[in-house]
Motif scaffolding. Structure first.
Motif, PDB file in Angstrom:
ATOM      1  N   THR A   1       0.844  -1.181   0.000  1.00 34.62           N
ATOM      2  CA  THR A   1       0.000   0.000   0.000  1.00 34.62           C
ATOM      3  C   THR A   1       0.883   1.235   0.000  1.00 34.62           C
ATOM      4  OG1 THR A   1      -0.040  -0.310   2.356  1.00 34.62           O
ATOM      5  CG2 THR A   1      -2.015  -0.963   1.156  1.00 34.62           C
ATOM      6  N   VAL A   2       0.622   2.102  -0.914  1.00 34.30           N
ATOM      7  CA  VAL A   2       1.404   3.337  -0.959  1.00 34.30           C
ATOM      8  C   VAL A   2       0.698   4.356  -0.084  1.00 34.30           C
ATOM      9  CG1 VAL A   2       2.267   5.145  -2.462  1.00 34.30           C
ATOM     10  CG2 VAL A   2       2.181   2.800  -3.264  1.00 34.30           C
ATOM     11  N   ILE A   3       1.335   4.690   1.025  1.00 33.16           N
ATOM     12  CA  ILE A   3       0.650   5.605   1.923  1.00 33.16           C
ATOM     13  C   ILE A   3       1.036   7.041   1.637  1.00 33.16           C
ATOM     14  CG2 ILE A   3       0.277   3.962   3.775  1.00 33.16           C
ATOM     15  CD1 ILE A   3       2.791   5.089   5.061  1.00 33.16           C
ATOM     16  N   VAL A   4       2.119   7.234   0.943  1.00 34.20           N
ATOM     17  CA  VAL A   4       2.427   8.575   0.478  1.00 34.20           C
ATOM     18  C   VAL A   4       2.199   8.568  -1.029  1.00 34.20           C
ATOM     19  CG1 VAL A   4       4.176  10.330   0.231  1.00 34.20           C
ATOM     20  CG2 VAL A   4       4.110   8.936   2.294  1.00 34.20           C
TER      21      VAL A   4
ATOM     22  N   PRO B   1       1.974   9.527  -4.901  1.00 36.86           N
ATOM     23  CA  PRO B   1       2.823  10.368  -5.745  1.00 36.86           C
ATOM     24  C   PRO B   1       2.228  11.759  -5.840  1.00 36.86           C
ATOM     25  CG  PRO B   1       1.854   8.545  -6.981  1.00 36.86           C
ATOM     26  CD  PRO B   1       1.513   8.338  -5.548  1.00 36.86           C
ATOM     27  N   VAL B   2       3.022  12.731  -5.513  1.00 34.03           N
ATOM     28  CA  VAL B   2       2.525  14.099  -5.519  1.00 34.03           C
ATOM     29  C   VAL B   2       2.819  14.725  -6.864  1.00 34.03           C
ATOM     30  CG1 VAL B   2       2.540  16.278  -4.291  1.00 34.03           C
ATOM     31  CG2 VAL B   2       3.117  14.176  -3.078  1.00 34.03           C
TER      32      VAL B   2
ATOM     33  N   THR C   1       3.019  13.970  -9.746  1.00 35.38           N
ATOM     34  CA  THR C   1       3.912  13.346 -10.705  1.00 35.38           C
ATOM     35  C   THR C   1       3.073  12.571 -11.697  1.00 35.38           C
ATOM     36  OG1 THR C   1       5.428  13.006  -8.887  1.00 35.38           O
ATOM     37  CG2 THR C   1       5.968  11.940 -10.961  1.00 35.38           C
TER      38      THR C   1
ATOM     39  N   PRO D   1       2.568   9.902 -14.129  1.00 31.44           N
ATOM     40  CA  PRO D   1       3.426   8.729 -14.360  1.00 31.44           C
ATOM     41  C   PRO D   1       4.107   8.853 -15.709  1.00 31.44           C
ATOM     42  CG  PRO D   1       1.077   8.147 -14.259  1.00 31.44           C
ATOM     43  CD  PRO D   1       1.185   9.577 -13.893  1.00 31.44           C
ATOM     44  N   PRO D   2       5.429   8.787 -15.729  1.00 26.08           N
ATOM     45  CA  PRO D   2       6.131   8.951 -16.992  1.00 26.08           C
ATOM     46  C   PRO D   2       5.691   7.889 -17.975  1.00 26.08           C
ATOM     47  CG  PRO D   2       7.642   8.967 -15.138  1.00 26.08           C
ATOM     48  CD  PRO D   2       6.324   8.552 -14.608  1.00 26.08           C
ATOM     49  N   LYS D   3       5.696   8.240 -19.205  1.00 27.27           N
ATOM     50  CA  LYS D   3       5.252   7.303 -20.222  1.00 27.27           C
ATOM     51  C   LYS D   3       6.231   6.146 -20.350  1.00 27.27           C
ATOM     52  CE  LYS D   3       3.779  10.863 -23.234  1.00 27.27           C
ATOM     53  NZ  LYS D   3       4.638  11.802 -22.941  1.00 27.27           N
TER      54      LYS D   3
ATOM     55  N   ARG E   1      17.584  21.479  -3.311  1.00 26.84           N
ATOM     56  CA  ARG E   1      17.506  20.190  -2.612  1.00 26.84           C
ATOM     57  C   ARG E   1      16.081  19.998  -2.168  1.00 26.84           C
ATOM     58  NH1 ARG E   1      20.652  16.152  -3.276  1.00 26.84           N
ATOM     59  NH2 ARG E   1      21.160  17.120  -5.204  1.00 26.84           N
TER      60      ARG E   1
ATOM     61  N   ARG F   1      -1.179  16.789   6.058  1.00 30.68           N
ATOM     62  CA  ARG F   1      -2.233  15.773   6.201  1.00 30.68           C
ATOM     63  C   ARG F   1      -1.903  14.952   7.440  1.00 30.68           C
ATOM     64  NH1 ARG F   1       1.561  12.376   3.644  1.00 30.68           N
ATOM     65  NH2 ARG F   1       2.357  13.718   2.061  1.00 30.68           N
TER      66      ARG F   1
ATOM     67  N   ALA G   1       9.616   3.463 -14.989  1.00 28.81           N
ATOM     68  CA  ALA G   1       8.371   4.231 -14.890  1.00 28.81           C
ATOM     69  C   ALA G   1       7.507   3.669 -13.779  1.00 28.81           C
ATOM     70  CB  ALA G   1       7.631   4.188 -16.229  1.00 28.81           C
TER      71      ALA G   1
ATOM     72  N   ALA H   1       6.444   5.740 -10.500  1.00 23.29           N
ATOM     73  CA  ALA H   1       5.029   6.005 -10.250  1.00 23.29           C
ATOM     74  C   ALA H   1       4.601   5.399  -8.919  1.00 23.29           C
ATOM     75  CB  ALA H   1       4.189   5.425 -11.386  1.00 23.29           C
TER      76      ALA H   1
ATOM     77  N   GLY I   1       6.214   7.334  -6.004  1.00 26.86           N
ATOM     78  CA  GLY I   1       6.097   8.791  -5.985  1.00 26.86           C
ATOM     79  C   GLY I   1       7.433   9.497  -6.015  1.00 26.86           C
TER      80      GLY I   1
ATOM     81  N   ARG J   1       9.710  12.052  -7.328  1.00 27.50           N
ATOM     82  CA  ARG J   1       9.529  13.263  -8.125  1.00 27.50           C
ATOM     83  C   ARG J   1      10.751  13.493  -8.973  1.00 27.50           C
ATOM     84  NH1 ARG J   1       7.038  17.919  -4.299  1.00 27.50           N
ATOM     85  NH2 ARG J   1       6.696  16.436  -2.626  1.00 27.50           N
TER      86      ARG J   1
ATOM     87  N   SER K   1      16.065  15.287  -5.320  1.00 24.66           N
ATOM     88  CA  SER K   1      16.350  15.600  -3.923  1.00 24.66           C
ATOM     89  C   SER K   1      16.705  14.307  -3.201  1.00 24.66           C
ATOM     90  CB  SER K   1      15.136  16.240  -3.279  1.00 24.66           C
ATOM     91  OG  SER K   1      14.141  15.259  -3.086  1.00 24.66           O
TER      92      SER K   1
ATOM     93  N   PHE L   1       6.572   6.245   5.252  1.00 19.30           N
ATOM     94  CA  PHE L   1       6.415   5.450   4.033  1.00 19.30           C
ATOM     95  C   PHE L   1       7.402   4.291   3.991  1.00 19.30           C
ATOM     96  CE2 PHE L   1       8.415   5.035  -0.193  1.00 19.30           C
ATOM     97  CZ  PHE L   1       7.407   4.343  -0.828  1.00 19.30           C
TER      98      PHE L   1
ATOM     99  N   ASP M   1       5.344  -4.047   5.308  1.00 17.43           N
ATOM    100  CA  ASP M   1       4.652  -4.812   4.268  1.00 17.43           C
ATOM    101  C   ASP M   1       5.495  -5.988   3.808  1.00 17.43           C
ATOM    102  OD1 ASP M   1       2.482  -3.197   4.392  1.00 17.43           O
ATOM    103  OD2 ASP M   1       3.023  -1.954   2.672  1.00 17.43           O
TER     104      ASP M   1
END
Lengths: 369, 513
Positions: free
Chosen positions: A3-6, A8-9, A11, A13-15, A369, B252, B390, B394, B397, B399, B411, B447, B454
């Motif tokens: 489970t991704v709890i953070v 993607p902000v 972003t 998804p790159p192709k 940074r 959050r 990719a 994705a 996350g 960036r 970063s 995370f 997990d």
């Protein structure tokens, strides 16, 4: 699975799918690379202008002579390509080593060894056409790779810096080759001093643009550009090479043996250098002459740097240096500027490339940074 | 001595290409107070402090120190104005004594040519005693513990006349007892009129020690809050305060801490009498499938060597290492990885990524020899690499401007996400996580912890090596403590507290000062 709890902000998804091949061909930032290339070459020419003036000539006349001599006639164009060929192949040799994190200054020595062995096989062996020339080139490449094996092993297993060993082995290679074609030497020609026997017709890289000296080596060089690119970016061995060049420790922690890759890289670089020498001997001189190379292996360092060590960039910069080299004849004859001025220009190119590295580091340090 | 603000930053704005690092930051700090500065990675804390210390110039905004507007062109200007900074990485000469380090650059002289060592020592000792520092001015810095070195750094700033002291992540490398001592020092400085700015992402430290806390997010101040004494006492009020601040930081609510393991399977990683013959061992560790074993310890007590032994980067001189039922003691790194080992490196720049290569290339590391990345005949599938990268980018996350961007452009937090994503994607049987959250902010840390949990729940054995004791206590199902290359204590987190573990970490005797 997780489970991704953070999430993607912002972003997208790159192709996925196929990467743009052109991006890999000219480096990650295609346009930027081209601009930098042209900018660096121009800057070197501009800064060389006052030096030409000091040498007592009009810089504009000099450059006109330079470009007319190299590009203005059929013969000039052919000579440009003839000069480009060894620079291109040797430039690939330097850039492959750079990619793998090695600075191979021994390209000149490896090139001499490759030329000597190819010339000897060309003159001594009796083989059918095509096969003979291929065997001669392969022999030159193999001999030069073996020559590069010495610094490779010393680097990988004893930590001896390759810059030191390759420079020193250059002198060994020069002395050894001179000795072998000296009077009474093992490989010296019966009729021609300081050279091997003429290579047989079956071992000659054929001329392709009569009446000029342009030979099939230019096609071999072009093919090597494609093969080198394919190897670096489309094979696992090439990936390992680049990863070891990027960070040998990270490579090691991920199951890649950096020592083995270092040895492979140096030998591959040596093989390319040997090919450069072999092509020059089998295509231009048709026999091995002592000190046949006017320093192609050293110019190759400038070629690789200007070409940003990408295969296509190396091809472009080899062409630039080829122009300088073939144009230098007319430069001397018509503008009265010594041919050595092109050494000044290539030195300036190296200086500007070095300055560029500093500039880029400055720019990237400003990144957040 | 409460009075007007000694430091006033107004409208500090600093943009880098593509990113606004500071966006009109206002900050007022009253004299003689301790101010906490909170924020996630990339929230702009470091940039703000660089501006304050003259390491970078702001695009806009003013700095007032003690009522006088200042323009800092270099750290020297900031020092002259009375600002001192203690960075995470110390800048001390290890072979010099404490006194020599302090007077470096302004040494007391005898006949202009020779350094008056005796006077240097006595001056520095007097300074240390004045602030109640437990320090021997004649001791060699190399012989000091990390906490003592940090006190030397603080003293160095004071010696140069600092009245405003910035501490950047001061507790990152300290043992619990050293943390206690640090905050004693902070309070005594405060009592003598110093103003302190404390940068950290450890909420409890802020809550316990600061008069006010300022939270930065996305380059802007999102809140400043006075902390009252009754809120410092452990209890519901304090919990509410911490939750508040955390929410301000991340924007959050944070997830609950991960649950412990209920069951565990057979041994997935066992070390029996393993040692390298010099710095670590012989030691025994067993990690079962579905279990997180935390290795706690003060930095430099053999943790790095332990990891290298397990991975096969360091030669094992004694004992046996068994991974997933196979004795790998004599096997090279690559074969151990194929046994199902993944590794989050403690220093990603050294051992996990190649900064000058692309994000795609770095994602592929360790995956390049298996389909779908590998193709027949030694070829590498460019589209496979691209799709895989990719996916990692994705899913985790990361960036990044593009997959072709170099890792150096990311970063630190995003680089770490890339590494975690890449390693988890191996679907490991054994995960070696070394300092997996070093330098990460609260959100990213949660995370990574969740990822480890997990993995454990999926039946993976996790060896978590961390210098952050609270991390080990929070995540591990079982804890072993390393000191001097050996295991000196072991237990379950619910049976242990920070002070017991801390005593194991530092040994029975006190930390040398």
């Amino acid at each position: 699975m997780s489970t991704v709890i953070v999430p993607p902000v912002e972003t997208p998804p790159p192709k996925g799918g196929r990467p743009p091949a052109t991006a890999a061909l000219v480096g990650r930032h295609g346009v930027r690379t081209v601009v930098l290339f042209v900018g660096t070459a121009l800057a070197a020419l501009v800064v060389a202008a006052p030096i030409i003036a000091i040498a007592g000539a009009n810089p504009l006349d000099a450059y006109r002579a330079l470009f007319e001599g190299s590009l203005g006639s059929q013969r000039g164009l052919a000579e440009t390509l003839v000069a480009t060929t060894p620079l291109l192949v040797a430039g690939l040799a330097v850039s492959v080593a750079f990619r793998g994190g090695l600075f191979n200054i021994g390209v000149e020595g490896q090139l001499v060894i490759g030329g000597l062995v190819a010339g000897t096989i060309g003159a001594q062996a009796t083989l059918p056409p095509v096969v003979h020339v291929v065997v001669a080139m392969a022999g030159g490449a193999a001999a030069a790779a073996a020559w590069a094996l010495i610094p490779a092993l010393l680097k990988a297993y004893r930590g001896v810096h390759e810059v030191i060993t390759t420079i020193m082995l250059n002198y060994v290679a020069f002395a050894l080759s001179t000795y072998l074609v000296s009077p009474g030497g093992l490989l010296v020609s019966k009729t021609q001093p300081s050279a091997t026997e003429k290579v047989k017709d079956t071992a000659v890289l054929p001329r392709v643009w009569a009446p000029t000296r342009l030979h099939a080596g230019i096609f071999v060089a072009g093919a090597l550009v494609a093969v080198t690119w394919w190897f670096l970016f489309r094979t696992r061995a090439g990936y390992r090479l680049r990863m070891v060049g990027g960070n040998p420790t990270a490579a090691r922690f991920n199951g890649i043996d950096p020592r083995r890759v270092t040895v492979q890289t140096m030998c591959l670089s040596g093989a390319l250098a040997g090919l450069a020498g072999a092509i020059e001997v089998l295509g231009v001189h048709l026999r091995y002459f002592d000190s046949f190379s006017p320093g192609y292996g050293f110019d190759a360092i400038a070629v690789a740097l200007l070409g940003a060590i990408t295969p296509v960039g190396v091809a472009a910069s080899a062409l630039f240096f080829g122009v300088l080299r073939s144009g230098s004849v007319l430069l001397q004859a018509r503008a009265g500027v010594s041919r050595d001025m092109i050494t000044v220009i290539s030195g300036l190119v190296v200086a500007f490339v070095a300055a560029r590295v500093v500039l880029e580091r400055r720019l990237s340090r400003k990144e957040p940074r | 001595m409460p009075n007007g603000p000694v430091l006033r930053l107004q409208g500090i704005t600093k943009t880098y290409p593509g990113v606004v690092a500071n966006d009109g930051v206002d900050l007022e700090v009253a004299g003689g107070t301790v101010r906490g500065l909170l924020g996630e990675n990339g929230a702009g804390k470091s940039t703000l402090m660089k501006v304050l210390f003259g390491m970078t110039r702001p695009d806009a905004g003013t700095i007032e120190v003690e009522g006088v507007e200042r323009r800092f062109r270099s750290p020297a200007d900031a020092i002259a104005a009375g600002i001192g900074m203690v960075q995470q990485h110390f800048s001390l000469v290890p072979d010099f004594t404490v006194a020599e380090n302090l007077v470096l650059g302004s040494e007391p002289r005898v006949r202009r040519l020779f350094i008056d060592r005796r006077r240097a020592v006595s001056e520095v000792q007097a300074l240390a005693d004045r602030y109640g520092f437990r320090l021997d001015a004649g001791a060699r810095v190399a012989d000091l513990a990390v906490g003592a070195r940090q006190r030397v750094e603080i003293l160095k700033a004071l010696h140069r006349g600092a009245r405003i002291l910035v501490l950047d992540e001061p507790t990152a490398a300290l043992a619990p007892q050293e943390v206690v001592e640090l905050f004693t020092v902070v309070r005594s400085l405060q009592a003598q009129g110093c103003t302190i700015i404390l940068i950290t992402h450890k909420l409890p430290e802020i809550v316990a020690n600061c008069d006010e806390a300022t939270v930065l997010r996305d380059g802007a101040v999102v809140g400043t809050r006075r902390l009252e004494d009754h809120e410092r006492v452990p209890g519901p009020e304090r919990d509410a305060l911490e939750a508040d601040l955390a929410r301000l930081m991340v924007g959050r609510a944070l997830p609950d801490p991960p649950a412990r393991a209920s069951t565990s399977g057979g041994p997935a990683l066992s070390l029996v009498g393993v040692g390298d013959g010099e710095r670590v061992g012989p030691l025994d560790i067993e990690v079962r499938a579905g279990e997180i074993v935390g290795v706690a310890g003060v930095e430099g007590n053999g943790q790095t060597e332990l990891i290298e032994l397990v991975l096969g980067v360091r030669r094992c001189r004694s004992g046996h290492i068994v991974i997933a039922g196979r004795d790998v003691t004599r096997l090279p790194v690559g074969q151990r990885l194929r046994q199902g080992v993944a590794h989050i490196a403690e220093d990603r720049h050294a051992a996990a990524v190649a900064s000058d290569l692309s994000v795609a290339d770095n994602c592929a590391l360790g995956h390049q020899d298996r389909p779908p990345l590998a193709r027949s005949g030694g070829r590498l599938s460019a589209s496979g690499v691209q799709r895989f990268a990719a996916d990692v980018v994705a899913r985790y996350g990361v960036r990044t401007p593009s997959l072709q961007a170099t890792v150096a452009q990311l970063s630190g937090g995003n680089q770490q996400k890339l590494v975690v994503g890449r390693e988890v994607a191996r679907r490991p049987a054994v995960m070696i996580a070394a300092q997996p959250t070093r330098g990460l902010d609260v959100g990213a840390t949660a995370f990574v912890h969740q990822e480890l949990v997990d993995l454990r729940d999926a039946g993976c054995a996790v060896l978590l090596v961390s210098l952050d004791l609270s991390e080990v206590l929070a995540v591990a199902d079982r804890i072993v403590v390393m000191r001097g290359g050996r295991i000196v204590g072991e237990g379950r987190p619910d049976e242990l507290d920070e002070l017991t573990v801390g005593a194991w970490m530092t040994g029975t005797s006190e930390v040398p000062a």
